[in-house]
Design a protein around this motif. Structure first.
Motif, short mmCIF file in Angstrom:
data_model
loop_
_atom_site.label_atom_id
_atom_site.label_comp_id
_atom_site.label_asym_id
_atom_site.label_seq_id
_atom_site.Cartn_x
_atom_site.Cartn_y
_atom_site.Cartn_z
N UNK A 1 29.57 69.42 85.02
CA UNK A 1 28.34 69.05 85.70
C UNK A 1 27.19 68.94 84.71
N UNK A 2 26.03 68.53 85.21
CA UNK A 2 24.86 68.41 84.34
C UNK A 2 24.57 69.73 83.66
N UNK A 3 24.22 69.67 82.40
CA UNK A 3 23.95 70.88 81.65
C UNK A 3 25.20 71.50 81.05
N UNK A 4 26.36 70.85 81.27
CA UNK A 4 27.61 71.34 80.69
C UNK A 4 28.31 72.41 81.50
N UNK A 5 27.80 72.72 82.70
CA UNK A 5 28.41 73.77 83.51
C UNK A 5 29.66 73.26 84.22
N UNK A 6 30.69 74.12 84.36
CA UNK A 6 31.85 73.72 85.16
C UNK A 6 31.50 73.79 86.64
N UNK A 7 32.02 72.86 87.41
CA UNK A 7 31.70 72.86 88.83
C UNK A 7 32.81 72.30 89.69
N UNK A 8 32.61 72.40 90.99
CA UNK A 8 33.54 71.88 91.97
C UNK A 8 32.88 70.72 92.70
N UNK B 1 29.05 63.43 98.16
CA UNK B 1 29.91 64.56 97.79
C UNK B 1 29.18 65.89 97.89
N UNK B 2 29.93 66.96 98.03
CA UNK B 2 29.38 68.30 97.96
C UNK B 2 29.67 68.87 96.58
N UNK B 3 28.67 69.51 95.98
CA UNK B 3 28.81 69.99 94.60
C UNK B 3 28.41 71.45 94.50
N UNK B 4 29.17 72.20 93.75
CA UNK B 4 28.84 73.61 93.50
C UNK B 4 29.20 73.95 92.07
N UNK B 5 28.39 74.78 91.44
CA UNK B 5 28.74 75.30 90.13
C UNK B 5 29.62 76.53 90.32
N UNK B 6 30.39 76.87 89.29
CA UNK B 6 31.25 78.05 89.35
C UNK B 6 30.53 79.20 88.67
N UNK B 7 30.18 80.21 89.44
CA UNK B 7 29.50 81.39 88.91
C UNK B 7 30.52 82.28 88.23
N UNK B 8 30.47 82.37 86.89
CA UNK B 8 31.47 83.11 86.15
C UNK B 8 31.32 84.62 86.31
N UNK B 9 30.12 85.09 86.70
CA UNK B 9 29.92 86.52 86.89
C UNK B 9 30.49 87.00 88.21
N UNK B 10 30.19 86.27 89.27
CA UNK B 10 30.64 86.68 90.61
C UNK B 10 31.97 86.08 91.00
N UNK B 11 32.35 84.98 90.33
CA UNK B 11 33.58 84.29 90.70
C UNK B 11 33.43 83.46 91.96
N UNK B 12 32.19 83.30 92.43
CA UNK B 12 31.93 82.56 93.66
C UNK B 12 31.31 81.20 93.36
N UNK C 1 26.69 61.71 89.58
CA UNK C 1 26.51 61.37 88.17
C UNK C 1 26.54 62.58 87.24
N UNK C 2 27.48 62.57 86.32
CA UNK C 2 27.66 63.66 85.38
C UNK C 2 27.26 63.19 83.99
N UNK C 3 27.01 64.14 83.09
CA UNK C 3 26.54 63.81 81.76
C UNK C 3 27.40 64.50 80.71
N UNK C 4 28.61 64.01 80.52
CA UNK C 4 29.46 64.58 79.50
C UNK C 4 28.91 64.21 78.12
N UNK C 5 28.90 65.17 77.22
CA UNK C 5 28.44 64.88 75.88
C UNK C 5 29.58 64.26 75.07
N UNK D 1 34.57 60.45 82.31
CA UNK D 1 34.47 61.54 83.28
C UNK D 1 35.51 62.61 82.94
N UNK D 2 35.05 63.84 82.78
CA UNK D 2 35.94 64.95 82.47
C UNK D 2 36.18 65.74 83.75
N UNK D 3 37.41 65.75 84.22
CA UNK D 3 37.71 66.48 85.45
C UNK D 3 39.18 66.85 85.50
N UNK D 4 39.52 67.64 86.52
CA UNK D 4 40.92 68.01 86.74
C UNK D 4 41.55 67.06 87.74
N UNK D 5 42.82 67.27 88.01
CA UNK D 5 43.51 66.49 89.03
C UNK D 5 42.85 66.74 90.38
#
Length: 210
Positions: free
Chosen positions: A21-28, A38-49, A95-99, A1-5
């Protein structure tokens, strides 16, 4: 599992971390103390939201909580960690899918070396310190000076700076451009903006002055 503290939130009674997250996207990922889901959200790099997943209940996991989680984990490097559990609860089911490539990058001596060299006391990567060090090298390098004089591209100059600096930090003289690019991508995923923004700006100035 690849994650931060994991960090504790004040918005709601929960803990959170950044994760691949799935597809290689960074998420919260947010884990409440009163529910296993759990609650899951991807990080939108364009909007920062944050962009919550379709099955995330915004009543349990409001956008304010995701924004707080993003702020608290901003700049934290990825590391390879075990399964996440809150006291008395089931294992994290998001469930995440780290390559294999992602795991290899996080486990690599090169990634660990750059994290160790530029992490501050809060456990965050200091992008200011990193850029300052890389810019100083770019300005003092005869090779970079020649590349600028010969109108090399911004990308080629940046790749050379990053590669040589990583070789210096790690002692590994056999890094490929692809390897260094993957490390940059992993660093960039936890940065609020492009990890080498200041370095890129400085390279543009160097090229414009010729």
């Amino acid at each position: 599992m690849i994650r931060t503290i994991m960090v504790e939130l004040s918005t709601i009674e929960a803990a959170a971390y950044r994760q691949k997250l799935r597809g290689g996207h960074p998420g919260i990922v947010i884990m409440r103390y009163d529910t296993d889901q759990p609650g899951i959200a991807t990080v939108n790099r364009k909007s920062g939201e944050p962009d919550p997943s379709h099955n995330t209940d915004l009543k349990l996991f409001p956008l304010e909580a995701f924004r707080e989680a993003m702020e608290l984990t901003s700049g934290m490097p990825y590391s390879r960690r075990g399964k996440v559990k809150l006291s008395g609860e089931k294992e994290d089911a998001s469930s995440q899918e780290e390559t294999a490539e992602e795991l290899a990058t996080v486990d690599s001596a090169e990634y660990e070396a750059i994290v160790k060299s530029y992490t501050n006391r809060k456990g965050e990567l200091s992008y200011e310190l990193l850029n300052k060090d890389f810019i100083q090298f770019a300005k003092s390098s005869r090779v970079i000076s020649d590349m600028v004089a010969n109108h090399a591209s911004e990308e080629d100059i940046r790749n050379h700076v990053v590669k040589v600096k990583l070789e210096s930090i790690t002692g590994n003289r056999e890094l490929t451009v692809a390897q260094t690019q993957r490390i940059v991508e992993m660093l960039d995923e936890v940065s609020p903006r492009h990890v080498f923004k200041e370095l890129n700006d400085e390279i543009r100035k160097m090229l414009a002055s010729r």
